[in-house]
Design an enzyme around this catalytic site. Structure first.
Site, mmCIF file in Angstrom:
data_model
loop_
_atom_site.group_PDB
_atom_site.id
_atom_site.type_symbol
_atom_site.label_atom_id
_atom_site.label_comp_id
_atom_site.label_asym_id
_atom_site.label_seq_id
_atom_site.Cartn_x
_atom_site.Cartn_y
_atom_site.Cartn_z
ATOM 1 N N HIS A 229 -2.471 1.402 6.895
ATOM 2 C CA HIS A 229 -3.349 1.537 5.836
ATOM 3 C C HIS A 229 -3.268 2.599 4.372
ATOM 4 C CE1 HIS A 229 -4.331 -1.096 2.035
ATOM 5 N NE2 HIS A 229 -5.506 -0.158 1.830
ATOM 6 N N HIS B 37 -5.935 1.476 -4.029
ATOM 7 C CA HIS B 37 -4.819 1.656 -3.427
ATOM 8 C C HIS B 37 -4.865 -0.508 -3.936
ATOM 9 C CE1 HIS B 37 -8.314 -1.331 -0.362
ATOM 10 N NE2 HIS B 37 -8.995 -1.132 -2.079
ATOM 11 N N CYS C 64 0.862 -1.047 0.353
ATOM 12 C CA CYS C 64 0.002 -0.088 -0.071
ATOM 13 C C CYS C 64 0.399 1.494 0.209
ATOM 14 C CB CYS C 64 -0.654 0.065 1.147
ATOM 15 S SG CYS C 64 -0.114 0.147 2.594
#
Length: 377
Positions: free
Chosen positions: A340, A352, A292
């Protein structure tokens, strides 16, 4: 009378018979009962009334897998940070070793010059005591007596003072190199620990998923969740690499780039669209795979901005942005631990890299617990 009573008296049991359960008939009955009970217990275990906990439902598997992926992502960010620290320490150690080698070379040259001076003095009648001190096998003894050199005012004193400075400089660099090597060893140990944690969490998730049928896994992916779901699946099918958005040149990518805060953010958005469909690989920064924070780092690098490596540091790469003021290119962060990150592309969506098995894709930002947003500067 006595004989009559005796004839009706119950026969006395042998002491051993009492200890072993009485008569053969009683013992046989008890043995049969024991076997019957054991058989019943075994049957109960086989038919499920006494076995371990039942198999988890697909919904329970999904919840646990989502949790494992999130835990793995926390460990991945720690791994990324430790890896970055280790690389910096390695580079610093290499520079210090090179510097120590150069300074040692100059030190040896100065010592050689002083040796030549000492040989000349010997031929002319003796060696200056300060030069003898310098040529001692114990450099510390020389440094302790350096004050003597400063008072002599001679040519030898000047040369030897220069040697003293070089010797002190070499030792200082060597100490810095030793400290850096020690720090590097500790960082590499942390790196190994985080790697083991990530592999363990991802392995546990895969083991849980392997218990499901292909149909159950497909349904689970379609129901959505912390890192995947129906919304992002549909978005990816509608805007993925297969429908013309190659190199970030499709109409949706162009519209998102046009709404970006500046040209750098527009280039970051175009990069993210071009990455759609590429696999998630933990620790990867592209160009063929990403995690990520690796994706957001690479996207903004394409925009000309050098972001740090981890979610924990990327969140400080620019001013915070209120959720209601988000613009394409902004970084959006999730979970209380900031574990994240995605790249906002407008209309409440982001691009993402979710987790292993889920490629880079578009997803709604309300799919995970929103924590903060940053506009890189």
């Amino acid at each position: 009378m006595t004989a009559t009573v005796a004839s009706h008296r119950k026969p006395r049991q042998h002491p051993l018979a009492a200890l072993t359960g009485g008569s053969r008939t009683a013992r046989t009955a008890r043995t049969a009962a024991t076997l019957a009970l054991a058989g019943a217990a075994t049957a109960a275990g086989l038919d499920g009334t006494g076995q371990a906990a039942p198999q988890p439902t697909p919904a329970q598997v999904k919840d646990r897998v989502d949790a494992l992926y999130q835990e793995a992502e926390v460990a991945t960010q720690s791994y990324n940070g430790a890896k970055e620290d280790a690389e910096r320490a390695r580079e610093q150690l290499s520079r210090l070793q090179d510097e120590a080698a150069r300074r040692t070379e100059k030190l040896n040259a100065a010592r050689s010059d002083l040796g030549t001076m000492a040989a000349s003095q010997y031929r002319s009648g003796g060696i200056d005591p300060t030069v003898r001190l310098l040529l001692s096998a114990d450099p510390q003894r020389y440094l302790d007596g350096a004050a003597v050199l400063q008072r002599t005012g001679s040519h030898q004193a000047t040369a030897m003072a220069g040697y003293a400075r070089r010797l002190g400089s070499v030792r200082q660099v060597q100490r810095r190199a030793e400290d850096t090597a020690e720090r590097l060893a500790g960082t590499e140990a942390a790196l190994k620990k985080h790697r083991v944690t990530v592999v363990h969490k991802l392995g546990a998730a895969e083991q849980l998923l392997s218990r499901l049928t292909a149909e159950q896994r497909q349904r689970m992916a379609g129901r959505g969740g912390a890192h995947g779901g129906a919304g992002e699946g549909r978005a990816h099918r509608g805007t993925g690499r297969g429908d013309g958005l190659r190199g970030g040149t499709g109409p949706e990518a162009a519209a998102a780039a046009a709404q970006a805060a500046d040209p750098r953010a527009a280039r970051a958005v175009a990069f993210a669209y071009a990455a759609l469909g590429k696999p998630y690989v933990w620790g990867a920064t592209g160009p063929s795979a990403f995690d990520c924070s690796g994706l957001t780092q690479a996207a903004w690098k394409a925009g000309g901005v050098a972001l740090p490596r981890t979610t924990y540091t990327q969140i400080s790469s620019g001013p915070r942005v209120d959720r209601s003021q988000l613009a394409p290119g902004d970084l959006v962060f999730f979970y209380s631990g900031i574990s994240h990150v995605g790249l906002y592309v407008g209309d409440g969506k982001m691009i993402h890299a979710p987790h292993p098995g889920a490629p880079v894709r578009i997803a709604p930002i309300d799919q995970m617990p929103f924590a903060a947003a940053t506009r890189p500067a």
